[in-house]
Design an enzyme around this catalytic site. Structure first.
Site, PDB file in Angstrom:
ATOM      1  N   ASN A   9       7.514   3.091 -23.072  1.00 30.25           N
ATOM      2  CA  ASN A   9       8.673   3.280 -22.200  1.00 30.25           C
ATOM      3  C   ASN A   9       9.908   2.757 -22.929  1.00 30.25           C
ATOM      4  OD1 ASN A   9      10.638   3.248 -20.252  1.00 30.25           O
ATOM      5  ND2 ASN A   9       9.454   2.083 -18.734  1.00 30.25           N
ATOM      6  N   ARG A  86       7.156   7.681 -21.202  1.00 28.99           N
ATOM      7  CA  ARG A  86       8.033   7.931 -20.073  1.00 28.99           C
ATOM      8  C   ARG A  86       9.274   8.656 -20.598  1.00 28.99           C
ATOM      9  NH1 ARG A  86      12.252   3.965 -17.248  1.00 28.99           N
ATOM     10  NH2 ARG A  86      12.881   5.395 -15.604  1.00 28.99           N
ATOM     11  N   HIS A 175      12.708   8.285 -10.636  1.00 29.03           N
ATOM     12  CA  HIS A 175      11.648   7.389 -10.163  1.00 29.03           C
ATOM     13  C   HIS A 175      10.444   8.170  -9.647  1.00 29.03           C
ATOM     14  CE1 HIS A 175      14.790   4.033  -9.165  1.00 29.03           C
ATOM     15  NE2 HIS A 175      14.279   3.822 -10.362  1.00 29.03           N
ATOM     16  N   HIS A 203      11.850   2.861  -3.513  1.00 30.81           N
ATOM     17  CA  HIS A 203      11.655   2.124  -4.771  1.00 30.81           C
ATOM     18  C   HIS A 203      12.922   1.311  -5.005  1.00 30.81           C
ATOM     19  CE1 HIS A 203      10.301   1.538  -9.022  1.00 30.81           C
ATOM     20  NE2 HIS A 203      11.603   1.262  -9.114  1.00 30.81           N
ATOM     21  N   LEU A 204      12.789  -0.016  -4.890  1.00 28.87           N
ATOM     22  CA  LEU A 204      13.960  -0.893  -4.980  1.00 28.87           C
ATOM     23  C   LEU A 204      13.795  -1.856  -6.143  1.00 28.87           C
ATOM     24  CD1 LEU A 204      14.072  -1.772  -1.150  1.00 28.87           C
ATOM     25  CD2 LEU A 204      15.200   0.149  -2.315  1.00 28.87           C
ATOM     26  N   GLY A 205      14.322  -1.490  -7.305  1.00 32.97           N
ATOM     27  CA  GLY A 205      14.320  -2.385  -8.471  1.00 32.97           C
ATOM     28  C   GLY A 205      15.755  -2.591  -8.899  1.00 32.97           C
ATOM     29  N   ASN A 206      16.019  -2.601 -10.213  1.00 41.39           N
ATOM     30  CA  ASN A 206      17.414  -2.607 -10.646  1.00 41.39           C
ATOM     31  C   ASN A 206      18.067  -1.288 -10.269  1.00 41.39           C
ATOM     32  OD1 ASN A 206      17.977  -5.179 -11.823  1.00 41.39           O
ATOM     33  ND2 ASN A 206      16.432  -4.658 -13.359  1.00 41.39           N
ATOM     34  N   GLY A 207      17.329  -0.185 -10.457  1.00 38.57           N
ATOM     35  CA  GLY A 207      17.732   1.088  -9.877  1.00 38.57           C
ATOM     36  C   GLY A 207      16.985   1.261  -8.565  1.00 38.57           C
ATOM     37  N   ARG A 236      24.918  -0.294  -9.941  1.00 40.40           N
ATOM     38  CA  ARG A 236      25.392   1.067  -9.641  1.00 40.40           C
ATOM     39  C   ARG A 236      25.844   1.155  -8.188  1.00 40.40           C
ATOM     40  NH1 ARG A 236      20.175   4.172 -11.841  1.00 40.40           N
ATOM     41  NH2 ARG A 236      19.569   2.251 -12.869  1.00 40.40           N
ATOM     42  N   ASP A 277      21.288  -9.469  -9.636  1.00 39.52           N
ATOM     43  CA  ASP A 277      19.888  -9.861  -9.423  1.00 39.52           C
ATOM     44  C   ASP A 277      19.684 -10.252  -7.952  1.00 39.52           C
ATOM     45  OD1 ASP A 277      17.319 -10.875 -11.054  1.00 39.52           O
ATOM     46  OD2 ASP A 277      17.756 -12.238  -9.390  1.00 39.52           O
ATOM     47  N   ILE A 326      12.398  -5.606  -5.743  1.00 38.45           N
ATOM     48  CA  ILE A 326      12.973  -6.067  -4.468  1.00 38.45           C
ATOM     49  C   ILE A 326      12.047  -5.692  -3.318  1.00 38.45           C
ATOM     50  CG2 ILE A 326      14.929  -5.845  -2.899  1.00 38.45           C
ATOM     51  CD1 ILE A 326      16.661  -5.114  -5.386  1.00 38.45           C
ATOM     52  N   GLY A 327      11.620  -4.436  -3.303  1.00 40.64           N
ATOM     53  CA  GLY A 327      10.779  -3.950  -2.208  1.00 40.64           C
ATOM     54  C   GLY A 327       9.468  -4.701  -2.093  1.00 40.64           C
ATOM     55  N   GLU A 380       3.921   2.340 -12.654  1.00 42.14           N
ATOM     56  CA  GLU A 380       4.262   3.590 -13.332  1.00 42.14           C
ATOM     57  C   GLU A 380       3.460   3.739 -14.628  1.00 42.14           C
ATOM     58  OE1 GLU A 380       8.130   1.970 -12.537  1.00 42.14           O
ATOM     59  OE2 GLU A 380       8.935   3.993 -12.482  1.00 42.14           O
TER      60      GLU A 380
HETATM   61  P1  ADP Z   1      13.381  -2.680 -12.961  1.00 44.56           P
HETATM   62  O1  ADP Z   1      14.061  -1.613 -12.167  1.00 44.56           O
HETATM   63  O2  ADP Z   1      14.195  -3.153 -14.121  1.00 44.56           O
HETATM   64  O3  ADP Z   1      11.916  -2.400 -13.283  1.00 44.56           O
HETATM   65  P2  ADP Z   1      12.271  -4.542 -11.031  1.00 44.56           P
HETATM   66  O4  ADP Z   1      11.503  -3.496 -10.298  1.00 44.56           O
HETATM   67  O5  ADP Z   1      11.509  -5.575 -11.788  1.00 44.56           O
HETATM   68  O6  ADP Z   1      13.382  -3.936 -11.975  1.00 44.56           O
HETATM   69  O7  ADP Z   1      13.198  -5.276  -9.939  1.00 44.56           O
HETATM   70  C1  ADP Z   1      14.128  -6.225 -10.307  1.00 44.56           C
HETATM   71  C2  ADP Z   1      14.811  -6.727  -9.040  1.00 44.56           C
HETATM   72  O8  ADP Z   1      13.822  -7.327  -8.181  1.00 44.56           O
HETATM   73  C3  ADP Z   1      15.854  -7.820  -9.336  1.00 44.56           C
HETATM   74  O9  ADP Z   1      17.021  -7.602  -8.559  1.00 44.56           O
HETATM   75  C4  ADP Z   1      15.137  -9.074  -8.876  1.00 44.56           C
HETATM   76  O10 ADP Z   1      16.008 -10.101  -8.484  1.00 44.56           O
HETATM   77  C5  ADP Z   1      14.372  -8.516  -7.678  1.00 44.56           C
HETATM   78  N1  ADP Z   1      13.355  -9.474  -7.218  1.00 44.56           N
HETATM   79  C6  ADP Z   1      12.226  -9.880  -7.834  1.00 44.56           C
HETATM   80  N2  ADP Z   1      11.606 -10.850  -7.105  1.00 44.56           N
HETATM   81  C7  ADP Z   1      12.384 -11.052  -6.002  1.00 44.56           C
HETATM   82  C8  ADP Z   1      12.323 -11.913  -4.861  1.00 44.56           C
HETATM   83  N3  ADP Z   1      11.317 -12.764  -4.698  1.00 44.56           N
HETATM   84  N4  ADP Z   1      13.298 -11.824  -3.935  1.00 44.56           N
HETATM   85  C9  ADP Z   1      14.336 -10.961  -4.082  1.00 44.56           C
HETATM   86  N5  ADP Z   1      14.450 -10.126  -5.124  1.00 44.56           N
HETATM   87  C10 ADP Z   1      13.501 -10.171  -6.073  1.00 44.56           C
END
Ligand code: ADP
Length: 395
Positions: A9, A86, A175, A203-207, A236, A277, A326-327, A380
């Protein structure tokens, strides 16, 4: 020695690698970061010592160094039997994963116009592993492919039709690998088949993106032509009024500056003025930092609106699903989002939510909730490994 599937990836400044065995169990993983910068670094998960990289290491050098490090630790078990990559944008050319040949490389190059930050580095990864393992079947798994089932009413923008016809301006969605995994996992947990399972997957990550899936098929999704549309994300903006660009231009902000602001300086970072973050943001909010509280409010409200909107594309719903960093980890964000959906009869069990559904196969909905709500860790890399071995074996 067991057979190995290598998953690659390549991001704009990073590479994540994973090794799977023939039963699709992960054997090892590695990460290289800040590539092309003076402080580029790499390490294998679980190892204290970093993997040595040349100064300003590029993607190809980092990939070589990490593969060598896997070999030095006897983790590869010889050459990989297949390699899965990926690839972010498959445009309309790819409805599913493909074995990579010269024709596929050309098509991925063509799609680079739609993802200039991503597809070129994905191709660097592909070329590098083709050099390292010339005889090994390589497979491309696209973020967009799962969403190629969107109906025209969901993928067309209300623009002059020629923009779509001549330039491919439409909603593609991203995603897809993660959303696809969500429907597989939800089906397993609800004792159903994926082909009869309908979910809304966030799907709640950085994106961040959210997808409506009916009977295993993507019907609508929040990201569009690019991964900027839709939900509020780390840096974003998600949805803004397109009239914004004209207004910003009148204030002296040109198109490339606006692009940078919307992609890199907005979202949670822009609203809080502190961080992209979510974990840090929750801590700041807990200590009374009001802009962080507000950033969280905007994030959850937008997400809740999209949960509601996605219901319009489904005739049936089996579950709402949270995934991504996040999710999966933030009970607060899930609770604050679902609170907005009480009119739809959806509610959370506070205890199950606090424990991320760990004692209930991921279920966090309360007994009266009209629809189950689940927390499911995404994987993934596993999907890419499965696709790589499926297509390599079919070859
Ligand atoms: P990426 O999209 O880079 O793969 P991730 O899926 O790892 O990212 O998600 C990163 C996000 O998840 C960051 O905003 C991080 O702060 C958040 N996160 C991870 N653990 C927690 C937590 N315990 N509470 C709130 N947010 C969290």
């Amino acid at each position: 020695m067991d057979e190995t599937i290598l998953v690659v990836n390549c991001g704009s400044s990073s590479i994540k690698l994973a090794l799977f065995d023939s039963n699709h169990h992960k054997k090892a993983s590695a990460l290289a970061e800040r590539l092309n910068q003076s402080d580029a670094s790499a390490r294998i998960s679980g190892d204290q010592a970093p993997v040595q990289l040349p100064e300003n290491a590029c993607h190809e050098q980092a990939l070589q160094a990490l593969v060598q490090a896997f070999e030095d630790r006897n983790l590869m078990g010889g050459k990989p039997v297949s390699i899965g990559h990926r690839v972010v944008h498959g445009g309309e050319s790819f409805r599913e994963a493909v074995l990579i040949d010269d024709k596929a490389v050309k098509a991925i190059e063509t799609c680079a116009a739609l993802a200039p930050l991503h597809n070129p580095v994905n191709l660097i990864g592909i070329q590098a592993t083709r050099k390292l393992f010339p005889d090994c079947p390589q497979v491309a798994v696209f973020d967009t492919a799962f969403h190629q089932t969107l109906p025209p009413k969901a993928y067309l923008y209300a623009l002059p039709e020629r923009y779509y016809r001549d330039w491919g301006v439409r909603r593609y969605g991203f995603h897809g690998t993660s959303h696809y995994f969500m429907v597989l996992e939800t089906a397993r947990r609800l004792n159903k088949t994926p082909a009869t399972t309908s979910i809304i997957s966030a799907h709640l990550g950085n994106g961040c993106s959210i997808t409506a899936i009916e009977d295993g098929i993507s019907k609508d999704t929040s990201m569009g032509l690019t991964p900027l549309e839709g939900l509020v994300m780390g840096t974003r903006s998600g949805d803004v009024d397109p009239g914004l660009f004209d207004y910003l231009a009148s204030r002296g902000v040109n198109a490339s500056q606006a692009h940078r602001v919307l992609n890199q300086e907005s979202g949670l970072l822009g609203l809080s003025g502190q961080t992209n973050d979510m974990r840090s943001l929750c801590e700041l909010a807990d200590h009374g930092h009001e802009p962080s509280e507000l950033a969280i409010d905007v994030f959850c409200y937008r997400l809740a609106k999209y949960f509601g909107a996605m219901m319009a594309s489904l005739n049936r719903l089996d579950a709402l699903v949270f995934t991504g960093g996040i999710g999966e980890n933030s009970a607060r964000i899930r609770a604050q989002t679902i609170q907005h959906l009480s009119l739809l009869g959806i509610g959370l069990d506070a205890d199950l939510n606090a424990h991320h559904g760990q004692f209930s196969e991921g279920h966090i909905g309360d007994a009266d909730s009209r629809f189950p709500v689940l927390v499911i860790p995404t994987d993934e890399e596993l999907v890419i490994a499965r696709e790589a071995s499926r297509l390599a074996n079919a070859n």
